[in-house]
Each structure stands twice: as C-alpha cells, then as structure tokens.
Motif scaffolding. Sequence first.
Motif, PDB file in Angstrom:
ATOM      1  N   GLN A  50      93.175  -8.472  25.976  1.00 50.68           N
ATOM      2  CA  GLN A  50      93.020  -7.728  27.308  1.00 50.68           C
ATOM      3  C   GLN A  50      94.182  -6.758  27.696  1.00 50.68           C
ATOM      4  OE1 GLN A  50      92.488 -11.403  29.944  1.00 50.68           O
ATOM      5  NE2 GLN A  50      91.174  -9.987  30.833  1.00 50.68           N
ATOM      6  N   GLU A  51      95.271  -7.149  27.305  1.00 52.73           N
ATOM      7  CA  GLU A  51      96.539  -6.092  27.558  1.00 52.73           C
ATOM      8  C   GLU A  51      96.404  -4.998  26.633  1.00 52.73           C
ATOM      9  OE1 GLU A  51     101.310  -6.229  28.463  1.00 52.73           O
ATOM     10  OE2 GLU A  51     100.197  -8.180  27.561  1.00 52.73           O
ATOM     11  N   THR A  52      95.972  -5.081  25.187  1.00 53.92           N
ATOM     12  CA  THR A  52      95.947  -3.915  24.565  1.00 53.92           C
ATOM     13  C   THR A  52      94.567  -2.943  24.855  1.00 53.92           C
ATOM     14  OG1 THR A  52      94.796  -4.968  22.899  1.00 53.92           O
ATOM     15  CG2 THR A  52      97.237  -4.751  22.759  1.00 53.92           C
ATOM     16  N   THR A  53      93.671  -3.399  25.426  1.00 58.56           N
ATOM     17  CA  THR A  53      92.521  -2.787  25.686  1.00 58.56           C
ATOM     18  C   THR A  53      92.677  -2.318  26.878  1.00 58.56           C
ATOM     19  OG1 THR A  53      91.094  -4.548  24.561  1.00 58.56           O
ATOM     20  CG2 THR A  53      89.962  -3.011  26.154  1.00 58.56           C
ATOM     21  N   PHE A  54      93.564  -2.737  27.849  1.00 53.09           N
ATOM     22  CA  PHE A  54      93.605  -2.131  29.283  1.00 53.09           C
ATOM     23  C   PHE A  54      94.387  -0.727  29.105  1.00 53.09           C
ATOM     24  CE2 PHE A  54      97.021  -1.409  32.315  1.00 53.09           C
ATOM     25  CZ  PHE A  54      96.284  -1.334  33.507  1.00 53.09           C
ATOM     26  N   LYS A  55      95.160  -0.686  27.855  1.00 46.86           N
ATOM     27  CA  LYS A  55      95.860   0.887  27.778  1.00 46.86           C
ATOM     28  C   LYS A  55      94.853   1.929  27.743  1.00 46.86           C
ATOM     29  CE  LYS A  55      99.679  -1.465  25.566  1.00 46.86           C
ATOM     30  NZ  LYS A  55     100.495  -1.474  24.189  1.00 46.86           N
ATOM     31  N   TYR A  56      93.658   1.748  27.124  1.00 47.07           N
ATOM     32  CA  TYR A  56      92.595   2.710  27.097  1.00 47.07           C
ATOM     33  C   TYR A  56      92.433   3.167  28.502  1.00 47.07           C
ATOM     34  CZ  TYR A  56      88.402   5.409  26.224  1.00 47.07           C
ATOM     35  OH  TYR A  56      87.737   6.499  26.158  1.00 47.07           O
ATOM     36  N   PHE A  57      92.222   2.460  29.473  1.00 43.16           N
ATOM     37  CA  PHE A  57      92.260   2.931  30.826  1.00 43.16           C
ATOM     38  C   PHE A  57      93.408   3.540  31.697  1.00 43.16           C
ATOM     39  CE2 PHE A  57      88.658   0.333  29.562  1.00 43.16           C
ATOM     40  CZ  PHE A  57      87.615   1.105  29.735  1.00 43.16           C
ATOM     41  N   TRP A  58      94.720   2.867  30.940  1.00 48.91           N
ATOM     42  CA  TRP A  58      95.836   3.110  31.955  1.00 48.91           C
ATOM     43  C   TRP A  58      96.711   4.449  31.015  1.00 48.91           C
ATOM     44  CZ3 TRP A  58      96.955   2.160  36.625  1.00 48.91           C
ATOM     45  CH2 TRP A  58      98.406   2.312  37.141  1.00 48.91           C
ATOM     46  N   ASP A  59      97.112   4.112  29.843  1.00 48.06           N
ATOM     47  CA  ASP A  59      98.117   5.223  28.970  1.00 48.06           C
ATOM     48  C   ASP A  59      96.847   6.175  28.549  1.00 48.06           C
ATOM     49  OD1 ASP A  59      99.590   3.279  29.302  1.00 48.06           O
ATOM     50  OD2 ASP A  59      99.776   2.514  27.282  1.00 48.06           O
ATOM     51  N   TYR A  60      95.744   6.144  28.235  1.00 47.59           N
ATOM     52  CA  TYR A  60      94.853   7.159  27.600  1.00 47.59           C
ATOM     53  C   TYR A  60      93.922   8.051  28.549  1.00 47.59           C
ATOM     54  CZ  TYR A  60      97.630   4.965  24.090  1.00 47.59           C
ATOM     55  OH  TYR A  60      98.666   4.549  22.980  1.00 47.59           O
ATOM     56  N   ALA A  61      93.964   7.814  29.865  1.00 49.45           N
ATOM     57  CA  ALA A  61      93.183   8.066  30.697  1.00 49.45           C
ATOM     58  C   ALA A  61      93.122   9.580  30.979  1.00 49.45           C
ATOM     59  CB  ALA A  61      93.175   7.443  32.229  1.00 49.45           C
ATOM     60  N   ASP A  62      92.206  10.235  31.566  1.00 51.25           N
ATOM     61  CA  ASP A  62      92.554  11.636  31.835  1.00 51.25           C
ATOM     62  C   ASP A  62      93.611  12.045  32.794  1.00 51.25           C
ATOM     63  OD1 ASP A  62      91.323  14.560  31.900  1.00 51.25           O
ATOM     64  OD2 ASP A  62      91.310  13.844  34.121  1.00 51.25           O
ATOM     65  N   ALA A  63      94.496  12.785  32.306  1.00 50.92           N
ATOM     66  CA  ALA A  63      95.680  13.027  33.117  1.00 50.92           C
ATOM     67  C   ALA A  63      95.601  13.606  34.367  1.00 50.92           C
ATOM     68  CB  ALA A  63      96.636  14.050  31.956  1.00 50.92           C
ATOM     69  N   ASN A  64      94.409  14.328  34.760  1.00 52.10           N
ATOM     70  CA  ASN A  64      94.337  15.116  36.020  1.00 52.10           C
ATOM     71  C   ASN A  64      93.685  14.003  36.801  1.00 52.10           C
ATOM     72  OD1 ASN A  64      94.311  17.411  37.812  1.00 52.10           O
ATOM     73  ND2 ASN A  64      92.067  16.928  37.836  1.00 52.10           N
ATOM     74  N   SER A  65      92.625  13.454  36.542  1.00 51.47           N
ATOM     75  CA  SER A  65      91.815  12.712  37.562  1.00 51.47           C
ATOM     76  C   SER A  65      92.188  11.271  37.448  1.00 51.47           C
ATOM     77  CB  SER A  65      90.374  12.833  37.134  1.00 51.47           C
ATOM     78  OG  SER A  65      90.491  12.040  35.632  1.00 51.47           O
ATOM     79  N   GLY A  66      92.634  10.849  36.499  1.00 52.50           N
ATOM     80  CA  GLY A  66      93.032   9.204  36.156  1.00 52.50           C
ATOM     81  C   GLY A  66      91.915   8.553  35.765  1.00 52.50           C
ATOM     82  N   ALA A  67      90.675   9.193  35.716  1.00 50.88           N
ATOM     83  CA  ALA A  67      89.595   8.432  35.393  1.00 50.88           C
ATOM     84  C   ALA A  67      89.503   8.283  33.532  1.00 50.88           C
ATOM     85  CB  ALA A  67      88.491   9.393  35.717  1.00 50.88           C
TER      86      ALA A  67
END
Length: 452
Positions: A50-67
């Motif tokens: 869970q914690e490593t997969t979470f990084k997809y949506f937190w660390d590697y999200a689109d920089a402008n939108s956060g999406a």
Amino acid sequence: MRIFSLVLIGLMCFSCGSDDGPGYQEPYNPNDDDPVVETLTDEELMDLTQETTFKYFWDYADANSGAARERYHPNDPTNSENIVTTGGSGFGLMAILVGIERGYISRAEGFNRLNQIVDFFEGADRFHGAWSHWINGTNGSAIAFSTEDNGGDLVETALLAQGLICVKEYFKNGSADEAALATQADELWKGIEWNWYTQNQNALYWHWSPNNGFSINLELKGYNETLIAFILGAASPDFPIPAEVYHQGWANNGSIVSSSSQYGIPLILDHAGSGTGPLFWAHYSFLGLNPTNLSDQYANYWDLNVNHTNINYQHSVINPNNFVGYGEDCWGLTASYSRNSDGSTGYSAHSPENDLGVISPTAAISSIPYTPEKSLAAMHYFYSKKDILMGPAGFYDAFSPHYNDWVTERYLAIDQGPEIIMIENYRSGLLWNLFMQNEDIHNGLDALGFNY
C-alpha cells in the motif's frame, strides 16, 4: 476488449505500445539459484504494498493539477507527463484517503492535494457533465483518446465520480474548509448528465463528442466494468436514468444471466460474450460499491466476483498453455502492459481467453477481498522477486516468468489504484463504508432493485 470494449479502444490508440525491445527469447526454466529474499508477515507485506503504491498518486502525480497521470515510466519520466487520466484520478482520490488513514501523509496534506485535484476537475472541459478520458494537466483541456473520442467518456467519468463521493463522505462533517470541499465534490458528480448519454433510449452510451456526437455508438451492455455507471446514473438527483436503462440495456432484458461455467465454476453472468474477461471487471465498479451483500434479480455480486477470480486463478494453476512459472503463487490476468511477440512492450487485456504468458500483479493483489489467501500467496511470490518487480511506486505493471523473467518497468494509474484501494477494503472497509453510506447511492440502488 470488445469485444473487450474499453481495452479495444485503448489498443487502437495506446501510445506506449511501439517501444523497441529485445528479440525473441526462449522460455525460461527456473532453477534453484534464485536469490533468497527476506520474508514479511502478511500485515507487513500489505503495509509495504500500500505505501509504495501510494507513491504513484502522491510523488508521481501531475505537477500542476495534482491528479493522476495516465502512466509513469521511471526510466522515461517525461513520457506523457501532462496526460491526466479521469478514471485513474478517481482512484487517486480514494488512494489519498487511504494515505491519510494509514499515516503516509497528514490530514492537512491530504486535504490540500484533494482540494487541488477537485479544483482542477471543476475547471476542466466537460461534455454534458462528463469528463474526457484524458485531460491536459496544464490547462484542463480534453485530449483525444482516439480519432472520434475527443469528448465525454461516461465510464471514466463514473470512476471519477466514485472517488468524488468518497471524498464528500470523508470530509462532510469536518472543519468549514473540509465541509466546503465535500460540497464541491458532491456538486461535481451531481453535474453529470447521465440521461443525456441515453440518446433517449433504454441504454447508456460510452462517448459523446461535440464534433462527432454519438458516432462511436458504443453501448454499455453486459457484465464488464460498467455497472457503476448505471448505479450512479440511477442515483443522480438531477439527471437520473430510468430503471429500464439498466434492465433493458445493461442486463439485456435478463439475458445477461448465464448458466455457463469454467473449470467447474459458474460464471453467473455473461461476461460481455468473452468467457470470463480480464479481472479488472471484478475491481473497477467495486472500489466503492461494496459487493459483500450486493444482489439483484440477476446475480449475487459477491459470488460473481469470487467466481471470476477463482476461474482466473484455476486457469493459471491448470495452465493449459504450459507457460513456465504459472501456478498457485503466480497468477493474475487482466488488462495491463504486455509483452509483444518480438519482445517489445505493448498492451493487452489478458484473460483466460487471451493468455499471452504475462502476469499482471494488480490482478491478484486487487482481488484480495475475494480470495485473500490466494492473493496474499501471490503477493509473497511477487515480493520474492522484488529485485526485478518492485520499483519506486510498487510492483511493476507486468512480467513474464515464461520469457526469462521479462518485466516492464512501468506503471499505469488504472492498475496501481485498485491495489491500494482493495487492500484497504479488505483490511478496514474504508472506501466501501464511505461510498455505501451515501444517501444518493442508496436511492440509486433502491431504484434498480438491489439488496445491499
């Protein structure tokens, strides 16, 4: 798919399927020289995944939108870096709630990111309330998914709405700012014009374009990933669909019920004429919608999804294609990146009917509520290969023991999202509880004749 509906369209336009790669490799025969990997308890392994997969949506999200970005390639991080995925962003909303609950981020950090994402979707292009499949993260404009698909995508929109409802429920009793976010998320999903996408028929249609209208004319019909769209459409207070759209359209006047079985396991419903289809059909509609006690005149949806998963599992155990490595610990076929016959990377909707020797970790991992022992065994197996399978945002999207442990070192939002969400539903029921407590959802389920 379509026969694998959405995946077929993706195969026509998916921009990542033409990479050069090594030539043909002979099947790999594993030996006893594999490295020893330290073992984790089931709880530790779920925590790590869970914690490593979470990084997809937190660390590697689109920089402008956060999406959520459509994809992330650690070895090519600028690839598609501003392409936001609507459905994957719905998964991202839910993943961020998990991140708050698990302590990966603070509530304030999660609120700020969610506020950023919701603001972005409020300002993004909409087409009778629906968002496009892909959106430009820098300015919110629609990005064409295929030649005629440059407008609203009702299924992607439904997957986003599922996440918006969870955000609403999570923050509705919070501070004034949190309550305002809850209201904003609620109003966004309620602005979707589900009835427009019926074309005044007892059916729902996937796409509408301001240039091409309903020219794609793809009806949401039969058991696949589209059930959630009908429930949300029936739940809509302002743009509802009549119950006949569900019964005559999706359920095809009852002929969706199937007496077929595979590996001695009943299908229960016709899986869009495809046998059992890829396993994401048991995941996408049920990230918020809780199948545990869900039934209607056509199916018990818990039994449906358990059976679908067990058929997928039994296929790998019986292994009719004799792929090296398949077995009780190595299983899971769904839509993901894939290995082309020349060794390059492509994309395919893997299933028992379309088995290319490629295992997608998300298939077994995201099925954990249905088959916890089998899914955990697969997760332990994937972890035993962490040197090649574990990257910066969790397990990579696909691999093949048969082809010398071929691995695609890439990620897709729509594969990473179900992993963190369904593990959480198995552990705490978080997203199921949030979604199922929504009064509009109750109204929609009641209108369609569901027991829940």
